[in-house]
Design a protein around this motif. Structure first.
Motif, short mmCIF file in Angstrom:
data_model
loop_
_atom_site.label_atom_id
_atom_site.label_comp_id
_atom_site.label_asym_id
_atom_site.label_seq_id
_atom_site.Cartn_x
_atom_site.Cartn_y
_atom_site.Cartn_z
N ASN A 1 25.52 -11.63 28.33
CA ASN A 1 26.57 -11.34 27.35
C ASN A 1 27.78 -12.24 27.55
OD1 ASN A 1 25.08 -8.71 28.14
ND2 ASN A 1 25.90 -8.23 26.12
N MET A 2 28.30 -12.75 26.44
CA MET A 2 29.52 -13.56 26.46
C MET A 2 30.69 -12.73 25.93
SD MET A 2 28.78 -16.64 27.56
CE MET A 2 27.32 -17.65 27.87
N VAL A 3 31.68 -12.47 26.76
CA VAL A 3 32.86 -11.73 26.31
C VAL A 3 33.74 -12.65 25.48
CG1 VAL A 3 32.83 -10.15 28.27
CG2 VAL A 3 34.11 -12.28 28.45
N SER A 4 34.39 -12.09 24.46
CA SER A 4 35.34 -12.82 23.60
C SER A 4 34.73 -14.13 23.10
CB SER A 4 36.64 -13.10 24.38
OG SER A 4 37.19 -11.92 24.89
N HIS A 5 33.51 -14.04 22.61
CA HIS A 5 32.77 -15.21 22.15
C HIS A 5 33.25 -15.64 20.77
CE1 HIS A 5 29.25 -17.47 20.61
NE2 HIS A 5 29.08 -17.81 21.88
N TYR B 1 38.10 -3.03 36.21
CA TYR B 1 39.45 -3.51 35.91
C TYR B 1 39.34 -4.81 35.13
CZ TYR B 1 43.99 -5.73 36.56
OH TYR B 1 45.18 -6.38 36.34
N PHE B 2 40.11 -4.92 34.05
CA PHE B 2 40.09 -6.11 33.20
C PHE B 2 41.47 -6.74 33.10
CE2 PHE B 2 36.27 -3.98 31.89
CZ PHE B 2 35.41 -5.00 31.49
N ASP B 3 41.48 -8.05 33.11
CA ASP B 3 42.69 -8.81 32.86
C ASP B 3 42.41 -9.80 31.73
OD1 ASP B 3 45.48 -9.64 33.82
OD2 ASP B 3 44.41 -11.55 33.80
N PHE B 4 43.18 -9.68 30.63
CA PHE B 4 42.97 -10.49 29.45
C PHE B 4 44.14 -11.47 29.27
CE2 PHE B 4 41.18 -6.29 28.78
CZ PHE B 4 39.91 -6.53 28.28
N LYS B 5 43.82 -12.74 29.10
CA LYS B 5 44.85 -13.75 28.84
C LYS B 5 44.43 -14.61 27.65
CE LYS B 5 46.78 -14.36 33.52
NZ LYS B 5 46.02 -13.30 34.21
N TYR B 6 45.41 -14.91 26.78
CA TYR B 6 45.11 -15.72 25.61
C TYR B 6 46.29 -16.63 25.28
CZ TYR B 6 43.81 -17.03 20.83
OH TYR B 6 43.50 -17.73 19.69
N HIS C 1 32.44 -0.58 26.18
CA HIS C 1 32.39 -2.03 26.00
C HIS C 1 33.81 -2.53 25.74
CE1 HIS C 1 31.94 -1.45 21.47
NE2 HIS C 1 32.90 -2.36 21.54
N SER C 2 34.12 -3.66 26.33
CA SER C 2 35.46 -4.21 26.17
C SER C 2 35.61 -4.82 24.79
CB SER C 2 35.72 -5.29 27.24
OG SER C 2 34.85 -6.39 27.05
N ASN C 3 36.83 -4.90 24.33
CA ASN C 3 37.11 -5.59 23.08
C ASN C 3 37.44 -7.05 23.33
OD1 ASN C 3 36.77 -4.10 20.67
ND2 ASN C 3 38.50 -2.80 21.21
N ASP C 4 37.38 -7.83 22.28
CA ASP C 4 37.70 -9.25 22.35
C ASP C 4 39.15 -9.43 22.83
OD1 ASP C 4 38.75 -11.89 21.10
OD2 ASP C 4 36.58 -12.05 20.87
N THR C 5 39.37 -10.44 23.66
CA THR C 5 40.70 -10.70 24.19
C THR C 5 41.73 -10.85 23.08
OG1 THR C 5 39.92 -11.72 26.25
CG2 THR C 5 42.09 -12.39 25.47
N ARG C 6 41.35 -11.47 21.97
CA ARG C 6 42.29 -11.66 20.86
C ARG C 6 42.68 -10.34 20.22
NH1 ARG C 6 38.28 -16.37 19.09
NH2 ARG C 6 36.95 -14.79 20.07
N VAL C 7 41.77 -9.37 20.21
CA VAL C 7 42.09 -8.04 19.72
C VAL C 7 43.04 -7.33 20.69
CG1 VAL C 7 41.15 -5.78 19.12
CG2 VAL C 7 39.88 -7.85 18.56
#
Length: 739
Positions: free
Chosen positions: A174-178, A475-480, A523-529
């Motif tokens: 699986n590719m996150v934030s694809h 734990y998730f860390d999202f950067k965009y 399931h995690s959401n897309d980083t942009r979301v």
């Protein structure tokens, strides 16, 4: 009389006191260890399984006890304990699977026996067949064979992987934030003949499964070694050709390595040539460094290019503008590649504990051109879009496993740790013209997403009961960084989630298991979301339970049936094709799963999988609460024959019922029933075969969507079914030489 009674008591007591452990090793005829073999003491009903080195320790044994050793694909063997002080070496011979020898052991995921049976009776021979081996899972292709398949399971339109966790040798797919969609899972880098085993589970009940494991998970394990080298040539209609080579490089008791290569090319069955080609290279080494250490290294590279005819509207066919295999925009298509490096290390600490660790690195490139609405947004240039990204994934995982046992209690506990970092550079959505000109950039940015996972669980066997409580922390860390923003800025959000799980099994005999499974997943959401909504609904949860049984009503058949329920929280999904955030709301799904395997004769196998689902949105009005494209009923069945003379054959049918294509069920995605046939003959080192897809040349739609579009000469848009036609009658022949 008193003396005789005292003597009898002493004899019974001494038998209990001196009851000891018995150890040994399970190997095949080449002296290779067999992992996961079942060792049953027929005198006491105590059992155990062999570890990664094929070794086992069985408690409460006495000289004279009879052990039954079994593993799918091998002949069961009875052995009598003659000496408790010396470890035994037990050799199992290869054998065509025999359902009479299959035992239902108290494993948390005993359902894997069904995929084990299917691989033995009907081996995987195409990349699409890989996922089809999971009971109840359906797939659809709608981009010329190069794009990842669309997946359906338990009433979910999973798209390309949003609600199913997929791994290969423990490495995430699986590719996150694809660029094309959350959880995008392209398995085309896997050469199907290298698959040894499929581990699958439905629902969010397994501690080692984190992100995306809501509807279920699938883990593919490749072979540790080859029994022989081979070359294979396949030729079929539509200028289809496939070349396969699998070569033993090293094969002895302690060291194994092989190389596999694959090339596929086809024009496809569409009016416009698909110009499809794919190259795969896969190498693997496994070595037993010492009695306690096993190391594995695998390297692979995959690249694919294709053109696609895309999804077409029914009205264009009705008006005679195109045929079923025509296109509105035949400049769709794409390119993708993936390189993988995986290092695996297993440390056997002692007879009761071990550590398995993995480190992996993936380099991934993706570029896809699509046109779903034709001239709806741009009446002059059309609505073609480009989705593109370059990605690097770094990851590691480590699992500590320790077992324990005494006269009343056996079991184990596991502690797992995982870390994954995705760096997607220039993740892009643009409007394009003829795949050559960029008209407008809609989205462009760099994504850096990190996931740290920690799991702890135990399995307790108390008499005929098995309890498996566990807990998982992610734990998730999202950067965009939005590169269309003139000011440099890193947007950042983070969050943690806890997922408790509990599985309870009852095995009154080795022919019946009753189970109740419950737990939460996400399931995690897309980083942009995540950054756009400032952390709202980052990790929407799923709550579920399964109640079911696995049963052998006779020696020649095995049956699984389960009732299940899944509730999904509110979530927001990034729609990569449009670059927008779309709420999907709360949903509830419930259904019945049925799997059945029957071997009336040694050479004849029948399989059946049927799945019914009732899926609805919770917050929507009653007549507008359908979940688009959610399958209501699916069925697969087949009969496979394997004769000692070398002849083999199989006929397999798959059925997908009509389903709603929109929320009010006013647009219907038509169901289909398709039958495939294969037959062949093995003679000495040769294997000749013929495969026929869609034997009866059924007219069917493989993937379907309710889409609003406008053709070039239309003044108004129309919402209706847009589809990719399924494969017509297609015959493919193969010849294989083993050496």
């Amino acid at each position: 009389m008193k003396i005789k009674l005292l003597t009898l008591i002493l004899l019974i007591s001494s038998s209990t006191v001196f009851s000891q452990t018995f150890s040994g090793k399970i190997v095949d005829v080449y002296q290779n260890p067999i992992q996961g073999a079942n060792i049953l003491n027929k005198n006491t009903d105590h059992h155990t399984h062999s570890n990664d080195l094929g070794k086992f320790i069985l408690e409460n044994c006495n000289v004279g006890d009879t052990l039954q050793v079994s593993f799918i694909g091998y002949e069961s063997k009875l052995t009598v304990i003659k000496d408790l002080t010396k470890p035994a070496s037990i050799i199992l011979n290869y054998k065509i699977i025999n359902l009479e020898e299959v035992l239902i052991t108290p494993k948390i995921n005993a359902l894997n026996v069904f995929s084990d049976i299917d691989i033995q009776t009907n081996p995987v021979n195409s990349s699409q067949d890989i996922l089809k081996k999971v009971p109840g899972l359906f797939i659809g292709q709608h981009a010329g064979g190069g794009k990842a398949e669309q997946i359906f399971l338990r009433g979910f339109d999973i798209d390309h992987g949003t609600d199913i966790n997929i791994t290969v040798d423990g490495m995430p797919v699986n590719m996150v934030s694809h660029a094309h969609g959350q959880g995008y899972s392209d398995l085309h880098f896997v050469i199907p003949e290298t698959i040894e085993k499929i581990d699958f589970g439905k629902g969010p009940y397994y501690q080692d499964q984190g992100n995306f494991s809501t509807a279920g998970h699938v883990g593919f394990n490749t072979k540790e070694q080859l029994n022989n080298s081979l070359i294979k040539l396949e030729l079929g209609q539509f200028n289809t050709q496939r070349y396969l080579g699998m070569f033993n490089l090293l094969n002895n008791k302690k060291h194994h390595s092989f190389l596999a290569t694959e090339f596929i090319a086809t024009d496809g069955y569409f009016d416009s040539s698909q110009n499809f080609n794919r190259i795969n290279i896969f190498g693997k080494y496994t070595g037993t460094i010492s009695n306690q250490d096993i190391i594995g290294v695998s390297l692979s590279h995959f690249t694919s290019k294709w053109d696609a005819s895309g999804q077409i509207p029914q009205r264009a066919i009705d008006r005679g503008l195109i045929t079923r295999f025509g296109a509105i925009d035949d400049t769709e298509g794409g390119f993708t590649s993936r390189s993988n490096a995986l290092l695996n290390y297993k440390k056997i600490i002692n007879s009761n504990s071990s550590i398995e660790s993995k480190v992996y690195l993936n380099k991934y490139d993706f570029e896809l051109y699509s046109n779903f609405t034709f001239f709806l947004e741009d009446p002059v240039n059309g609505d073609q879009i480009r989705q593109k990204e370059d990605r690097i994934i770094y990851g590691l995982s480590s699992v500590y496993n320790s077992s324990f046992s005494n006269e009343k209690l056996t079991g184990n506990w596991q502690l797992g740790l995982s870390l994954r970092n995705d760096q997607s550079k220039n993740n892009e959505l643009s409007r394009t013209l003829n795949r050559t000109q960029t008209l407008e950039q809609i989205q462009l940015g760099d994504i850096n997403e990190t996931n740290l996972g920690l799991s702890l669980g135990t399995t307790l066997n108390i008499g005929k009961w098995t309890f498996n409580p566990s807990m998982r922390l992610d734990y998730f860390d999202f950067k965009y960084q939005n590169k269309l923003n003139p000011l440099y800025k890193i947007e950042n959000e983070n969050k943690a989630i806890i997922s408790p799980k509990l599985n309870t099994l009852y095995n009154p005999t080795n022919k019946l298991q009753l189970y109740a499974k419950t737990g939460t997943g996400f399931h995690s959401n897309d980083t942009r979301v995540v950054v756009a909504r400032e952390g709202e609904e980052i990790l929407p949860k799923v709550y579920g339970f399964d109640l079911g049984y696995i049963w052998k009503p006779t020696q020649k058949m095995i049956l699984n049936m389960a009732y299940w329920y899944l509730y999904s929280e509110q979530e927001f999904v990034y729609v990569g094709d449009a670059g927008i955030v779309e709420p999907s709301g709360k949903t509830a799904r419930q259904g019945i799963d049925l799997s059945y395997r029957y071997q009336p004769y040694k050479f004849l196998f029948w399989n059946l999988d049927a799945n019914y689902t009732y899926a609805r949105s919770i917050d929507a009005p009653r007549d507008e609460n359908y979940i688009p494209l959610a399958p209501d009923f699916t069925l697969t069945t087949g009969i496979n024959i394997k004769l000692d003379s070398g002849f083999y054959s199989g006929i397999n049918l798959r059925h997908l019922a009509n389903r709603p294509a929109n929320e009010d069920n006013s647009i219907i995605a038509k169901g289909y029933t398709v039958t495939d046939l294969n037959l062949g003959y093995k003679w000495k080192k040769m294997n000749i075969g013929i495969q026929i897809q869609n034997l009866f040349n059924t007219e069917w739609n493989e993937t379907q969507f309710a889409t609003e579009s406008r053709l070039q000469n239309e003044s108004e848009s129309v919402e209706e079914i847009h589809f990719t036609p399924g494969t017509p009658f297609f015959i493919n022949s193969s010849i294989q030489y083993n050496f």
